[in-house]
Write a protein that holds these residues in place. Structure first.
Motif, short mmCIF file in Angstrom:
data_model
loop_
_atom_site.label_atom_id
_atom_site.label_comp_id
_atom_site.label_asym_id
_atom_site.label_seq_id
_atom_site.Cartn_x
_atom_site.Cartn_y
_atom_site.Cartn_z
N VAL A 128 -5.31 122.02 44.80
CA VAL A 128 -4.63 121.76 46.08
C VAL A 128 -4.23 123.09 46.72
CG1 VAL A 128 -2.64 120.69 47.20
CG2 VAL A 128 -3.80 119.52 45.30
N HIS A 129 -3.54 123.93 45.95
CA HIS A 129 -3.31 125.32 46.33
C HIS A 129 -2.74 126.06 45.13
CE1 HIS A 129 1.18 126.00 47.32
NE2 HIS A 129 1.13 124.87 46.70
N ARG A 130 -2.94 127.35 45.09
CA ARG A 130 -2.50 128.15 43.95
C ARG A 130 -0.98 128.23 43.96
NH1 ARG A 130 -4.83 133.75 42.89
NH2 ARG A 130 -4.06 133.25 40.80
N VAL A 131 -0.39 127.85 42.84
CA VAL A 131 1.06 127.79 42.74
C VAL A 131 1.43 127.97 41.27
CG1 VAL A 131 1.00 125.26 42.48
CG2 VAL A 131 3.08 126.36 43.30
N PRO A 132 2.54 128.63 40.96
CA PRO A 132 2.95 128.75 39.56
C PRO A 132 3.22 127.37 38.94
CG PRO A 132 4.15 130.31 40.93
CD PRO A 132 3.43 129.39 41.86
N VAL A 133 2.71 127.16 37.74
CA VAL A 133 2.93 125.91 37.01
C VAL A 133 3.62 126.24 35.69
CG1 VAL A 133 1.87 123.89 35.93
CG2 VAL A 133 0.91 124.82 38.05
N VAL A 134 4.69 125.52 35.39
CA VAL A 134 5.43 125.70 34.14
C VAL A 134 5.29 124.42 33.33
CG1 VAL A 134 7.66 126.16 33.08
CG2 VAL A 134 7.06 127.26 35.26
N VAL A 135 4.81 124.54 32.10
CA VAL A 135 4.65 123.41 31.19
C VAL A 135 5.77 123.47 30.16
CG1 VAL A 135 3.16 122.31 29.48
CG2 VAL A 135 2.15 123.43 31.49
N THR A 173 -5.18 127.52 31.07
CA THR A 173 -5.19 127.48 32.53
C THR A 173 -4.36 128.59 33.18
OG1 THR A 173 -3.34 125.92 32.46
CG2 THR A 173 -5.56 124.99 32.60
N GLY A 174 -3.73 129.42 32.38
CA GLY A 174 -2.90 130.48 32.94
C GLY A 174 -1.52 130.04 33.37
N ALA A 175 -1.10 128.84 32.97
CA ALA A 175 0.25 128.37 33.27
C ALA A 175 1.23 128.98 32.28
CB ALA A 175 0.30 126.84 33.22
N ARG A 176 2.50 128.79 32.54
CA ARG A 176 3.54 129.31 31.66
C ARG A 176 4.07 128.18 30.79
NH1 ARG A 176 8.16 133.68 33.21
NH2 ARG A 176 9.25 133.73 31.22
N TYR A 177 4.22 128.43 29.50
CA TYR A 177 4.76 127.43 28.58
C TYR A 177 6.20 127.77 28.24
CZ TYR A 177 5.56 124.69 24.35
OH TYR A 177 6.08 123.83 23.43
N VAL A 178 7.07 126.77 28.26
CA VAL A 178 8.48 126.97 27.92
C VAL A 178 8.83 126.04 26.76
CG1 VAL A 178 10.86 126.69 28.70
CG2 VAL A 178 9.16 127.72 30.22
N ASP A 179 9.28 126.62 25.67
CA ASP A 179 9.68 125.86 24.48
C ASP A 179 11.12 125.37 24.63
OD1 ASP A 179 11.12 126.32 21.51
OD2 ASP A 179 9.24 125.23 21.46
N THR A 180 11.39 124.15 24.19
CA THR A 180 12.76 123.63 24.23
C THR A 180 13.34 123.37 22.84
OG1 THR A 180 12.04 121.30 24.35
CG2 THR A 180 12.30 122.48 26.44
#
Length: 223
Positions: A128-135, A173-180
């Motif tokens: 859709v458009h390039r945007v930062p994604v956080v998983v 995919t180059g997204a950022r992963y955040v551990d909880t």
């Protein structure tokens, strides 16, 4: 007459001031996709996507749906296209509902499906458009703390498998992963998460959502 002239002068000054004022920048938008955790189930509070957006002086659009699987999130992208086109960042938290029903058995296929669906979701967002994604990963995919009834070791293994799949999808995919997990179970993994959970043991309470929001990186525009 004097009063009328004064009013005219003041009105002119006000118009001139407004004309010279800097335009107000539109609010940045954080979109959340996922399951009952980002949706705020059982909390009765603002869930972490809202808390995070507020802290970043942004607006939150929370599209998370209780019970959603990673495949459901992927399938919902076409309906969310217009919203995603305006997003400055997208948060994704899904996968627990894929594996929780089968975590006592062989969940290799389910976790592989999580990796595939989440990676496809991220690709779809960027289409859709390039945007930062956080998983975001999970501290547990089944009820935890005092409300937990599952074998803790089995639950931990299944949760780790889901988190590995989410981490891999982010890496692919180059997204950022955040551990909880450490935030709920401590750095050694042996802390009781009950104070951060709602009474069902399956979802964060207000404090738990605040903890998750604090883990997220500062909102930045895509370069």
């Amino acid at each position: 007459m004097v009063l009328r002239a004064f009013a005219v002068v003041m009105a002119g000054m006000l118009v001139a001031a407004c004309a010279g004022a800097a335009p107000v920048a539109p609010a940045r938008i954080v979109v959340a996709l996922g399951d009952s955790v980002p949706a705020g189930t059982a909390c009765g509070c603002d869930p972490f996507p809202v808390l995070y957006a507020r802290a970043q002086r942004a607006a939150a659009v929370n599209l998370a749906v209780p019970g959603a699987t990673s495949a459901d999130v992927l399938a919902g992208l076409p309906a969310a296209r217009d919203t995603l086109a305006r997003a400055d960042e997208v948060l994704v938290m899904a996968g627990a509902n894929d594996v929780a029903p089968v975590f006592r058995g062989d969940y290799a296929a389910a976790t592989a499906g999580v990796r595939t669906a989440v990676a496809a979701t991220i690709a779809g967002i960027e289409g859709v458009h390039r945007v930062p994604v956080v998983v975001l990963g999970y501290w547990s995919i089944v009820p935890d703390g005092h409300a937990g009834t599952a074998d803790p070791r089995a639950a931990a293994r299944a949760t780790a498998a889901v988190n590995d799949a989410l981490r891999a999808a982010a890496r692919d995919t180059g997204a950022r992963y955040v551990d909880t997990k450490a935030a709920f179970h401590g750095p050694d993994g042996d802390s009781d998460p009950t104070p951060l959970l709602a009474s069902d043991g399956d979802h964060p309470d207000a404090r738990g959502h605040a903890v998750i929001a604090a883990l997220l990186p500062p909102l930045q525009r895509w370069p």
